[in-house]
Scaffold this motif. Structure first.
Motif, PDB file in Angstrom:
ATOM      1  N   SER A   8      -1.972   2.968   6.492  1.00 38.24           N
ATOM      2  CA  SER A   8      -1.427   3.160   5.150  1.00 38.24           C
ATOM      3  C   SER A   8      -2.527   3.177   4.098  1.00 38.24           C
ATOM      4  O   SER A   8      -2.527   4.016   3.192  1.00 38.24           O
ATOM      5  CB  SER A   8      -0.413   2.054   4.836  1.00 38.24           C
TER       6      SER A   8
ATOM      7  N   ARG B   7       1.212   4.671  -2.968  1.00 36.20           N
ATOM      8  CA  ARG B   7       0.334   5.815  -2.669  1.00 36.20           C
ATOM      9  C   ARG B   7       0.408   6.855  -3.787  1.00 36.20           C
ATOM     10  O   ARG B   7       1.483   7.156  -4.303  1.00 36.20           O
ATOM     11  CB  ARG B   7       0.731   6.452  -1.337  1.00 36.20           C
TER      12      ARG B   7
ATOM     13  N   SER C  61       0.825  -1.210   0.000  1.00 36.71           N
ATOM     14  CA  SER C  61       0.000   0.000   0.000  1.00 36.71           C
ATOM     15  C   SER C  61       0.856   1.256   0.000  1.00 36.71           C
ATOM     16  O   SER C  61       0.668   2.162  -0.816  1.00 36.71           O
ATOM     17  CB  SER C  61      -0.917  -0.012   1.230  1.00 36.71           C
ATOM     18  N   GLU C  62       1.825   1.317   0.898  1.00 35.37           N
ATOM     19  CA  GLU C  62       2.602   2.547   1.076  1.00 35.37           C
ATOM     20  C   GLU C  62       3.415   2.890  -0.170  1.00 35.37           C
ATOM     21  O   GLU C  62       3.537   4.059  -0.544  1.00 35.37           O
ATOM     22  CB  GLU C  62       3.521   2.401   2.290  1.00 35.37           C
TER      23      GLU C  62
ATOM     24  N   ASP D  29      -4.860  10.426  -0.035  1.00 36.95           N
ATOM     25  CA  ASP D  29      -4.128  10.970  -1.178  1.00 36.95           C
ATOM     26  C   ASP D  29      -5.047  11.086  -2.392  1.00 36.95           C
ATOM     27  O   ASP D  29      -5.107  12.120  -3.059  1.00 36.95           O
ATOM     28  CB  ASP D  29      -2.955  10.052  -1.558  1.00 36.95           C
TER      29      ASP D  29
ATOM     30  N   ASN E 141      -4.350   6.408   4.314  1.00 35.90           N
ATOM     31  CA  ASN E 141      -3.551   7.490   3.732  1.00 35.90           C
ATOM     32  C   ASN E 141      -3.527   7.410   2.207  1.00 35.90           C
ATOM     33  O   ASN E 141      -3.501   8.435   1.520  1.00 35.90           O
ATOM     34  CB  ASN E 141      -2.132   7.449   4.296  1.00 35.90           C
ATOM     35  N   TRP E 142      -3.505   6.192   1.665  1.00 38.56           N
ATOM     36  CA  TRP E 142      -3.588   5.994   0.209  1.00 38.56           C
ATOM     37  C   TRP E 142      -4.865   6.666  -0.309  1.00 38.56           C
ATOM     38  O   TRP E 142      -4.840   7.437  -1.282  1.00 38.56           O
ATOM     39  CB  TRP E 142      -3.603   4.500  -0.099  1.00 38.56           C
TER      40      TRP E 142
END
Length: 258
Positions: A210, A173, A169-170, A217, A213-214
């Motif tokens: 994560s 992003r 995932s990170e 974004d 946060n994805w």
């Protein structure tokens, strides 16, 4: 068997004890905080960890830490070739293990699949800093072939290690931190669903944050798509509590219509 508690570490560079800083610069200690990482004398640490590369690079204090990390990794690769990756990855210093990530990133002639396979131990490193350097170092390769990267990383979402699941995932992003954006995912975040959908109810908060946060974004350019996806996930989740936490954090920047 008893284990000692993790060292707390200094939150300001000025507060780092001299003996701790000396240990960090000699590669005998791991960092405990970002402040300690930023305080390291890279020239001294490079001379200690890779004597073959001592003096090979001039570290400009004005450069950001990611640029200095890349410079050290490049210098090690120039002197040791691909063997630098394995050698640095076994070092007791988390910063030096981070250099291994950048040595791998700079190595020519490797496929993306090969780079990802070689980065796995570093992406699963016990130290939080090494795990960040792992995805940051490979980010340009991932961004340059995002659909291939998503295909290769989709199986990582089923890994037992939450660290590897989080890497999938990170590393993809759309915007990320300390890295360039991935324009294709800002425009069409649905391309990331092969990685996102399997993690929609992940039980680890490390992964949940994560994924959220994805989506946060993506919401900066495609808020409607993120809202629709979150609604679908909430309606069909194997773990409603986990999904609810992801959704709440994912939508934190999305304004409701007036």
């Amino acid at each position: 068997m008893t284990t000692s508690a993790p060292r707390k570490g200094a939150t300001r560079m000025a507060d780092i004890p001299p003996e701790v800083l000396a240990g960090l610069n000699a590669g005998r200690r791991e960092t405990a905080t970002l402040a300690e990482s930023l305080a390291i004398d890279f020239a001294a640490l490079l001379a200690a960890a890779v004597p073959e590369a001592a003096g090979a690079v001039c570290f400009d204090p004005k450069d950001g830490v990611t640029r200095r990390m890349a410079a050290a990794g490049n210098a090690a690769f120039d002197r040791l070739g691909l063997g630098a990756v394995e050698r640095l990855a076994a070092h007791p210093s988390d910063t030096v293990r981070g250099w291994a990530c950048y040595a791998l990133a700079t190595a020519p002639g490797l496929t993306l699949a090969d780079r990802l396979e070689r980065i796995r131990p570093l992406a699963d490193d016990p130290h939080f800093g090494v795990r960040e350097w792992a995805w940051l170092a490979l980010r340009p390769h991932i961004a340059a072939a995002i659909d291939e990267a998503l295909d290769l990383l989709t199986p990582w979402t089923a890994e037992p290690s939450e660290r590897l699941r989080r890497f999938a995932s990170e590393a993809t992003r759309p915007r990320g931190v300390w890295c360039s954006h991935i324009g294709a995912l800002k425009t069409d975040p649905a391309r990331g669903l092969p990685v996102l959908d399997p993690l929609r109810a992940d039980g680890a908060r490390y992964v949940q944050d994560s994924v959220a946060n994805w989506l946060n974004d993506a919401a900066k350019s495609q808020p409607g798509w993120v809202q629709a996806l979150c609604a679908r996930w909430e309606a069909d989740s194997p773990d409603p509590d986990a999904t609810r936490r992801i959704v709440r954090r994912a939508l934190r920047s999305v304004k409701e219509p007036a």
